[in-house]
Design a protein around this motif. Sequence first.
Motif, PDB file in Angstrom:
ATOM      1  N   PRO A  85       0.803  -1.227   0.000  1.00  0.00           N
ATOM      2  CA  PRO A  85       0.000   0.000   0.000  1.00  0.00           C
ATOM      3  C   PRO A  85       0.835   1.277   0.000  1.00  0.00           C
ATOM      4  O   PRO A  85       0.335   2.340  -0.371  1.00  0.00           O
ATOM      5  CB  PRO A  85      -0.793  -0.113   1.303  1.00  0.00           C
ATOM      6  N   TYR A  86       2.091   1.180   0.428  1.00  0.00           N
ATOM      7  CA  TYR A  86       2.914   2.377   0.593  1.00  0.00           C
ATOM      8  C   TYR A  86       3.677   2.712  -0.689  1.00  0.00           C
ATOM      9  O   TYR A  86       3.715   1.933  -1.646  1.00  0.00           O
ATOM     10  CB  TYR A  86       3.894   2.193   1.763  1.00  0.00           C
ATOM     11  N   TYR A  87       4.308   3.885  -0.676  1.00  0.00           N
ATOM     12  CA  TYR A  87       5.090   4.341  -1.828  1.00  0.00           C
ATOM     13  C   TYR A  87       6.546   3.882  -1.690  1.00  0.00           C
ATOM     14  O   TYR A  87       7.092   3.815  -0.585  1.00  0.00           O
ATOM     15  CB  TYR A  87       5.046   5.866  -1.925  1.00  0.00           C
ATOM     16  N   ALA A  88       7.165   3.599  -2.831  1.00  0.00           N
ATOM     17  CA  ALA A  88       8.562   3.146  -2.852  1.00  0.00           C
ATOM     18  C   ALA A  88       9.492   4.241  -2.348  1.00  0.00           C
ATOM     19  O   ALA A  88       9.224   5.444  -2.496  1.00  0.00           O
ATOM     20  CB  ALA A  88       8.960   2.748  -4.270  1.00  0.00           C
ATOM     21  N   LEU A  89      10.587   3.836  -1.755  1.00  0.00           N
ATOM     22  CA  LEU A  89      11.607   4.777  -1.292  1.00  0.00           C
ATOM     23  C   LEU A  89      12.143   5.599  -2.457  1.00  0.00           C
ATOM     24  O   LEU A  89      12.327   6.812  -2.354  1.00  0.00           O
ATOM     25  CB  LEU A  89      12.741   4.002  -0.620  1.00  0.00           C
ATOM     26  N   TRP A  90      12.393   4.940  -3.582  1.00  0.00           N
ATOM     27  CA  TRP A  90      12.850   5.617  -4.799  1.00  0.00           C
ATOM     28  C   TRP A  90      12.637   4.702  -5.992  1.00  0.00           C
ATOM     29  O   TRP A  90      12.491   3.485  -5.840  1.00  0.00           O
ATOM     30  CB  TRP A  90      14.322   6.044  -4.702  1.00  0.00           C
TER      31      TRP A  90
END
Length: 389
Positions: free
Chosen positions: A210-215
């Motif tokens: 569900p979260y966004y990638a670090l980069w």
Amino acid sequence: MTLENQQFIKSAEAAALEVLLHNSKGPFLDLPRTAGWGYPEPYTRDLLISVLGIAVTNNAELLQSVRHVLLMLAKNQSKRGHIPSLVHDKEDRGASDTTPLFLIAVGIFRKVAKEPHFLENSIKKALLWMEYQSPSDHYMVSQLPTSDWRDEQWVLGHGLFVNTLVHTYLKLFGNTESAEKLRQEMERPTFTSNRISNQSQEGLTIDHQPYYALWSYKVYSSERFDLLGNSIAILSGIASPSRAKAIIDWVETSCSSMRKTKELSIGLSPNFFPFIYPGDSDWFPRYTDFNQPGNYHNGGIWPFISGFYIAALVASKNYGLAEKKLLTLTKLIKAGRNKELEFGFNEWYKAQDGKPMGQDWQTWSASNYLYAARCVAEKRTPFFDSIRK
């Protein structure tokens, strides 16, 4: 919350204000210092992040120190618009987050000081600088490794944290169209080296999380969790309410599992996890000295980031959990390396045992505590509420 806990939090707020006033003038051109005794230098990113907490205090002396910082940064801004990493040193350059943080700090200061055109020329230059930070000439900006607040950890290409800052200042300055296009680019999935995609550009969402990638950058990305970037994604409205809830549920479930495996000892989230271990593909030899698992950028607990997470909980209307986390943070910041301090407001704490490992009386630790406490008390997120709308 019990009356005893309310009084405990009030005493911590008073101590945080004392820290900020103590640090408001340092040895470099009367600029604020970054920590009470260590870090006498005026580090740009620390002081600009601290504007959030200072702004909600409405303390005249602290607001004057913010004005001094912003004016000095404008004076030392490069001819192309870049903001230096040290407020007083125009030659100390190369940070990816100082210019967007400058834009956010000026945007907030304008509202508090009721000076809508404060540093207008510097803002125009900074906005132009940021336009040139997109290698694809679209909306997501990119960075070099160790150029944001993680000066001992690699974030390559399109970093989540820096792009959440860009979205925030675009909304602050009323550029809602560009902010929405940036959000849409971030919502694209990351590429993987074994998957061919028809999309023109990689994004920062992960198919199975569900979260966004670090980069991410082209076919490479990091799926490790960045608490700071995801918290600001929630605060600034990049994450939809349903995604925000899913991110928070994932964080709490993951941290519960980490406590069972003894990777985490307290009820606050590390800044970054899963930790990088020797032998992992993203482990660097230098991490042996500076970034051991559960330490520093590799999973340390940073009070200023916990403050952002608490604010994100309030933004998601998860008031009960926000209150619980604020109380846990209050207990943590009592601990300092100097045992004589009533409240240590240390820089960062080791995940596995909660021991203070950085500098005491860290400016952004104290400032973001004040911001988080205000969010919990008022059930709102000053300056971010209007952005999400």
